[in-house]
Design an enzyme around this catalytic site. Structure first.
Site, PDB file in Angstrom:
ATOM      1  CB  CYS A  85       6.161  -8.700  -2.433  1.00 25.32           C
ATOM      2  SG  CYS A  85       5.945 -10.496  -2.411  1.00 25.32           S
TER       3      CYS A  85
ATOM      4  CD  GLU B 169      11.422 -14.731   1.149  1.00 28.95           C
ATOM      5  OE1 GLU B 169      11.263 -14.183   0.041  1.00 28.95           O
ATOM      6  OE2 GLU B 169      12.148 -15.725   1.308  1.00 28.95           O
TER       7      GLU B 169
END
Length: 477
Positions: free
Chosen positions: A255, A221
């Site tokens: 993110c 991720e």
């Protein structure tokens, strides 16, 4: 509680914990539905019970993290993930019957969902509880044993996680490993049945290399430069407010934070005005505003100020939004919401993920220009489109790739449990959340049961005269 139960600070102790978990998994096998649900309920209740202690620990690690942001971004998503898994786990675990085809009748086939075994989870600093415990929820739901490595950059939160999980689970079920980069490297090199990493693309490459000798499957991720596109028909003030809320949440240290914005050229100045108004509305003061989060540490603060200085020297227009005229906030590690208008594409702000409250803004003449720019860059973790007309929206979606998309808002797709969350290309490998997370930490085992009558006798030597007819049947349209 003994330190040995919650810490492993040498490569040797890491290997010992992995061995202990493997032996426990081999001895006890896959946990039952009832055991998994009990584990998930304990974790859910502990997170709810410890919510304010978690907020205090994260605030201390950041030197100022908005409490409401922690509750919204760390506590609620983990609680929701556990609640969702508890509700749907019976269906996820159920064997699935699949058709075998006429030529194999009478027989049957099914898919059995089994835990992988022992999995590793490496969590980052920016959401140190959510991005540690949400994967843990998925791994426990799938029936695995887990070794968890939280970030060394948030030591108080890591300590709290170690204590909390040490009280909930024996070490042969869930073990928390603490340490710096050397321990992280040794952790990634362990022969897990699966390794789950959340962090930067650069570190993700190293994790994948470390896992490769053991052929350990990985979920990565990562991140990237997530674009916003404001369509020519967008409600500009509404779009600016929602982009500002998404960008400035956690001071941009997300993110999936909007990383740059494309605006129609004739609306550029209107957007700058609207964004500044939105930022002032959200954060009327900055320095002592407990709602406005600090940058994690000196290194990240210096990185952001250096990128801004580079853009200024290159001639970009810098719009700093300082509602109360508080000036420099280096002592507080706070960076004011900032727009960088028409930066050059070779600048750091346009080459690297920003991870701060700085937002480059670029103008476009045709929507296809924005689409082409995004399509020519590394595929991002998220994309945001603002507009009303379906034709424009579909052009953007068809012409670009990203891990996920939110339309007419920012960040929200992350918290929808039934949507898979993950990147594509350099922004990640694999996905989780909801049933997708359960499947990430599971093996879908194919099982075929041959019936008492076996039509395949006509497909074995010595081949009968009717074989050509049988083969024609097999090859039918």
């Amino acid at each position: 509680m003994s330190t040995e139960r919650i810490a492993a600070e040498t490569p040797e102790s890491l290997a010992a914990i992995l061995k202990r978990q493997r032996h426990a998994f081999a001895a006890e096998g896959a946990p039952s539905l009832e055991q998994r649900r009990a584990d998930l309920a304990r974790l859910r209740d502990a997170v709810k019970r410890q919510a304010h202690a978690i907020a205090d620990a994260i605030a201390a690690d950041f030197g100022g993290r908005a409490r409401h942001e922690t509750l919204l971004a760390e506590i609620w998503p983990v609680h929701a993930a556990a609640r969702h898994a508890l509700r749907h786990l019976p269906r996820w675990m159920r064997p699935k019957r699949v058709p075998v085809g006429l030529e194999f009748m009478p027989s049957r086939a099914q898919i059995l969902v089994q835990p992988l075994g022992v999995v590793g989870i490496i969590a980052p600093w920016n959401y140190p509880v959510n991005l540690a415990l949400a994967p843990l929820v998925a791994a426990i739901a799938a029936g695995n044993r887990v070794m968890l490595k939280p970030s060394e950059l948030t030591p108080r939160t890591s300590e709290l996680l170690a204590e909390m999980l040490g009280e909930l689970f024996p070490q042969d079920k869930v073990a928390v490993v603490r340490g710096g980069a050397d321990i992280g490297s040794a952790f990634a090199s362990l022969p897990f049945d699966h390794l789950f990493f959340t962090g930067s693309t650069a570190v993700g490459r190293k994790v994948m290399l470390a896992a490769a000798p053991n052929l350990t499957p990985v979920t990565l991720e990562l991140g990237g430069k997530s674009p916003c596109v404001i369509g020519p028909d967008a409600k500009l003030a509404e779009a600016a407010l929602r982009i500002a809320a998404g960008k400035l949440f956690n001071a941009g240290q997300s993110c999936i934070a909007p990383d740059y914005v494309f605006v129609p050229r004739d609306k550029l100045e209107d957007f700058v005005t609207a964004y500044a108004a939105a930022a002032k509305k959200l954060y009327p003061t900055l320095r002592r505003n407990s709602d406005y989060t600090a940058i994690l540490n000196d290194r990240h603060y210096a990185r952001l100020t250096a990128a801004l200085a580079e853009a200024r020297e290159a001639g970009a227009r810098i719009v700093s939004i300082d509602p109360a005229s508080e000036g420099d906030m280096a002592a507080e590690h706070k960076v004011a919401p900032t727009l960088v208008i028409e930066p050059r594409d070779d600048l750091t702000l346009m080459q690297e993920e920003i991870f701060g409250p700085i937002l480059p803004v670029k103008a476009y003449d045709r929507l296809d220009d924005a689409i082409d720019f995004i399509a020519s860059r590394p595929r991002p973790l998220a994309l945001y489109y603002f507009g009303i007309w379906a034709e424009h929206r579909e052009r953007v979606l068809a012409g670009t790739h990203s891990g996920g998309v939110t339309v007419n808002d920012a960040l929200t797709h992350f918290v929808i449990e039934d949507l898979p969350f993950g990147g594509i290309g350099p922004s990640g490998l694999g996905a989780y959340h909801g049933e997708t997370g359960f499947q990430t930490f599971s093996h879908r085992r194919a099982v075929y049961h041959q019936g008492p009558l076996d039509p395949k006798i006509f497909l074995r030597p010595p081949y009968p005269r009717i074989f050509p007819a049988i083969f024609r049947f097999l090859m039918r349209n």
